[in-house]
Design a protein around this motif. Structure first.
Motif, PDB file in Angstrom:
ATOM      1  N   LEU A 146      -5.695   2.297  33.680  1.00  0.00           N
ATOM      2  CA  LEU A 146      -5.299   3.289  34.667  1.00  0.00           C
ATOM      3  C   LEU A 146      -6.562   3.942  35.192  1.00  0.00           C
ATOM      4  O   LEU A 146      -7.655   3.710  34.676  1.00  0.00           O
ATOM      5  N   PHE A 147      -6.419   4.754  36.246  1.00  0.00           N
ATOM      6  CA  PHE A 147      -7.578   5.332  36.921  1.00  0.00           C
ATOM      7  C   PHE A 147      -7.552   6.855  36.812  1.00  0.00           C
ATOM      8  O   PHE A 147      -6.507   7.481  37.008  1.00  0.00           O
ATOM      9  N   LEU A 148      -8.719   7.423  36.509  1.00  0.00           N
ATOM     10  CA  LEU A 148      -8.823   8.876  36.336  1.00  0.00           C
ATOM     11  C   LEU A 148     -10.139   9.349  36.928  1.00  0.00           C
ATOM     12  O   LEU A 148     -11.179   8.704  36.755  1.00  0.00           O
ATOM     13  N   GLU A 149     -10.090  10.486  37.634  1.00  0.00           N
ATOM     14  CA  GLU A 149     -11.321  11.002  38.225  1.00  0.00           C
ATOM     15  C   GLU A 149     -12.267  11.526  37.149  1.00  0.00           C
ATOM     16  O   GLU A 149     -11.833  12.059  36.126  1.00  0.00           O
ATOM     17  N   LYS A 150     -13.554  11.347  37.394  1.00  0.00           N
ATOM     18  CA  LYS A 150     -14.546  11.921  36.497  1.00  0.00           C
ATOM     19  C   LYS A 150     -14.475  13.443  36.588  1.00  0.00           C
ATOM     20  O   LYS A 150     -14.090  13.993  37.628  1.00  0.00           O
ATOM     21  N   PRO A 151     -14.827  14.150  35.515  1.00  0.00           N
ATOM     22  CA  PRO A 151     -14.705  15.614  35.527  1.00  0.00           C
ATOM     23  C   PRO A 151     -15.475  16.264  36.662  1.00  0.00           C
ATOM     24  O   PRO A 151     -16.593  15.878  36.981  1.00  0.00           O
ATOM     25  N   LYS A 163      -7.682  12.393  28.844  1.00  0.00           N
ATOM     26  CA  LYS A 163      -8.299  11.191  28.253  1.00  0.00           C
ATOM     27  C   LYS A 163      -7.748  10.941  26.854  1.00  0.00           C
ATOM     28  O   LYS A 163      -7.334   9.813  26.528  1.00  0.00           O
ATOM     29  N   ASP A 164      -7.722  11.963  26.024  1.00  0.00           N
ATOM     30  CA  ASP A 164      -7.235  11.812  24.650  1.00  0.00           C
ATOM     31  C   ASP A 164      -5.770  11.386  24.625  1.00  0.00           C
ATOM     32  O   ASP A 164      -5.363  10.580  23.770  1.00  0.00           O
ATOM     33  N   LEU A 165      -4.982  11.925  25.542  1.00  0.00           N
ATOM     34  CA  LEU A 165      -3.565  11.574  25.608  1.00  0.00           C
ATOM     35  C   LEU A 165      -3.391  10.081  25.872  1.00  0.00           C
ATOM     36  O   LEU A 165      -2.670   9.382  25.139  1.00  0.00           O
ATOM     37  N   PHE A 166      -4.029   9.566  26.917  1.00  0.00           N
ATOM     38  CA  PHE A 166      -3.859   8.160  27.264  1.00  0.00           C
ATOM     39  C   PHE A 166      -4.435   7.236  26.195  1.00  0.00           C
ATOM     40  O   PHE A 166      -3.837   6.209  25.868  1.00  0.00           O
ATOM     41  N   GLU A 167      -5.575   7.623  25.652  1.00  0.00           N
ATOM     42  CA  GLU A 167      -6.174   6.769  24.625  1.00  0.00           C
ATOM     43  C   GLU A 167      -5.345   6.762  23.351  1.00  0.00           C
ATOM     44  O   GLU A 167      -5.314   5.757  22.629  1.00  0.00           O
ATOM     45  N   SER A 168      -4.629   7.867  23.066  1.00  0.00           N
ATOM     46  CA  SER A 168      -3.757   7.895  21.891  1.00  0.00           C
ATOM     47  C   SER A 168      -2.616   6.893  22.014  1.00  0.00           C
ATOM     48  O   SER A 168      -2.053   6.443  21.014  1.00  0.00           O
ATOM     49  N   ALA A 169      -2.269   6.545  23.267  1.00  0.00           N
ATOM     50  CA  ALA A 169      -1.208   5.566  23.515  1.00  0.00           C
ATOM     51  C   ALA A 169      -1.791   4.192  23.860  1.00  0.00           C
ATOM     52  O   ALA A 169      -1.093   3.328  24.391  1.00  0.00           O
ATOM     53  N   HIS A 170      -3.084   4.001  23.560  1.00  0.00           N
ATOM     54  CA  HIS A 170      -3.757   2.703  23.689  1.00  0.00           C
ATOM     55  C   HIS A 170      -3.926   2.239  25.144  1.00  0.00           C
ATOM     56  O   HIS A 170      -3.939   1.042  25.418  1.00  0.00           O
ATOM     57  N   PHE A 171      -4.079   3.202  26.058  1.00  0.00           N
ATOM     58  CA  PHE A 171      -4.435   2.864  27.428  1.00  0.00           C
ATOM     59  C   PHE A 171      -5.952   2.945  27.574  1.00  0.00           C
ATOM     60  O   PHE A 171      -6.633   3.655  26.829  1.00  0.00           O
ATOM     61  N   LYS A 172      -6.460   2.218  28.565  1.00  0.00           N
ATOM     62  CA  LYS A 172      -7.883   2.231  28.864  1.00  0.00           C
ATOM     63  C   LYS A 172      -8.103   2.877  30.222  1.00  0.00           C
ATOM     64  O   LYS A 172      -7.381   2.586  31.174  1.00  0.00           O
ATOM     65  N   ILE A 173      -9.106   3.752  30.302  1.00  0.00           N
ATOM     66  CA  ILE A 173      -9.346   4.524  31.525  1.00  0.00           C
ATOM     67  C   ILE A 173     -10.502   3.933  32.326  1.00  0.00           C
ATOM     68  O   ILE A 173     -11.571   3.655  31.785  1.00  0.00           O
ATOM     69  N   SER A 174     -10.272   3.756  33.620  1.00  0.00           N
ATOM     70  CA  SER A 174     -11.338   3.420  34.563  1.00  0.00           C
ATOM     71  C   SER A 174     -11.702   4.722  35.287  1.00  0.00           C
ATOM     72  O   SER A 174     -10.884   5.286  36.015  1.00  0.00           O
ATOM     73  N   TRP A 175     -12.922   5.201  35.067  1.00  0.00           N
ATOM     74  CA  TRP A 175     -13.328   6.497  35.615  1.00  0.00           C
ATOM     75  C   TRP A 175     -13.783   6.347  37.067  1.00  0.00           C
ATOM     76  O   TRP A 175     -14.592   5.480  37.387  1.00  0.00           O
ATOM     77  N   ILE A 176     -13.264   7.207  37.924  1.00  0.00           N
ATOM     78  CA  ILE A 176     -13.563   7.160  39.358  1.00  0.00           C
ATOM     79  C   ILE A 176     -14.455   8.351  39.718  1.00  0.00           C
ATOM     80  O   ILE A 176     -14.071   9.509  39.519  1.00  0.00           O
TER      81      ILE A 176
END
Length: 306
Positions: A146-151, A163-176
């Motif tokens: 999934l895609f998430l803006e950089k802070p 970030k912690d929420l999605f990673e706890s469910a084993h998703f990988k983040i692509s930082w934009i």
């Protein structure tokens, strides 16, 4: 974490299911009267790509509310683009200081799109999921990415929470890095695809015509000047659609990106939404800028005729 999803749509339902399986508490806000209409469960038939390709089939119990209270760790908003301003307005009055993830396609300026919510209390992202709901049955799928803006300055803590929420469910983040530019390009790509869907009649019909994505590329070439006039930079996906020769583009999509049996292809196949909003928004913007869009205008005229 206790999470409230704004609406019980395709995206919200799939990620809520994944978060609940990861041990979080998930609930949904729905409009007045929808709680009774939707009922206490939804039938799921969706593909989960986090650990290979798994088909999920179950009747999932959901908790719906017709009012919002501020007792959540996070509110996630993923609604039809045209519904976002009203959603933001409502949340500004009832959500208190609860942080918000806007998990949405957006064509407007980001700040104005979520006004009167504070940008310091909002993070923008985009899902890697899709599908459709009919007769209380969801058919769809979601990818690992999934895609998430950089802070931004002031949102570091909120970004880490998401970030912690999605990673706890084993998703990988692509930082934009530039979420505004990314969303403008993605919205334009949607408009290019929706134009062809309007021509073909449905999302499944789009997939069943060999030259559909060649035409999507032609649509995107028309839209590119609108992006540039807005000050957007053409990203890699838009460049792919505008620069690759039409026959090669058709082969690339049909054989690789949307190969038969792939989850990205199934997500489009299950999509039963009305494909017109993105086209209309881009056409309105082009008219303001004085940029001709003959292919998109023809699609809009077809909408008006029907």
């Amino acid at each position: 974490m206790r999470i409230l999803f704004f609406g019980r749509g395709v995206i919200s339902t799939q990620y809520a299911w994944a978060f609940e399986k990861a041990g979080h508490t998930v609930e949904f806000y729905v409009r007045k009267g929808r709680k009774e209409t939707f009922g206490s469960h939804i039938e799921l038939e969706m593909w989960d790509a986090r650990r290979g390709k798994q088909l999920i089939q179950e009747s999932w119990n959901v908790k719906l509310h017709e009012e919002i209270n501020p007792n959540y760790d996070l509110i996630i908003v993923s609604v039809n683009t045209e519904q976002l301003p009203k959603a933001a307005q409502l949340l500004s009055t009832v959500a208190g200081n609860t942080p918000v993830l806007i998990f949405n396609n957006i064509w407007q300026d980001l700040k104005s799109s979520i006004s009167p919510l504070s940008m310091n209390n909002v993070v923008f992202g985009f899902p890697g999921a899709g599908g459709g709901i009919a007769d209380n049955r969801l058919r769809g799928g979601f990818l690992k990415m999934l895609f998430l803006e950089k802070p931004r300055a002031g949102t570091e803590q909120l970004n880490n929470k998401v970030k912690d929420l999605f990673e706890s469910a084993h998703f990988k983040i692509s930082w934009i890095k530039d979420m505004q530019n990314w969303l403008w390009n993605h919205f334009a790509m949607n408009a290019a695809m929706e134009t062809e869907v309007l021509r073909r009649g449905s999302f499944p019909a789009l997939l069943n015509h060999r030259d559909s994505f060649a035409n999507v590329g032609k649509n995107m070439r028309e839209i590119a000047p609108v992006l540039k006039a807005r000050g957007a930079k053409i990203d890699m996906i838009s460049l792919l659609l505008t620069k690759i020769p039409a026959p090669l583009l058709s082969t690339l999509f049909n054989k690789v990106i949307l190969a038969k049996g792939s989850i990205p292809r199934l997500i489009i196949e299950y999509n039963n939404s009305k494909p017109n909003f993105a086209v209309l928004e881009v056409v309105r913007e082009a008219k303001k800028l004085g940029i001709p869009l003959p292919r998109l205008i023809t699609a809009v005229e077809n909408i008006e005729q029907h």
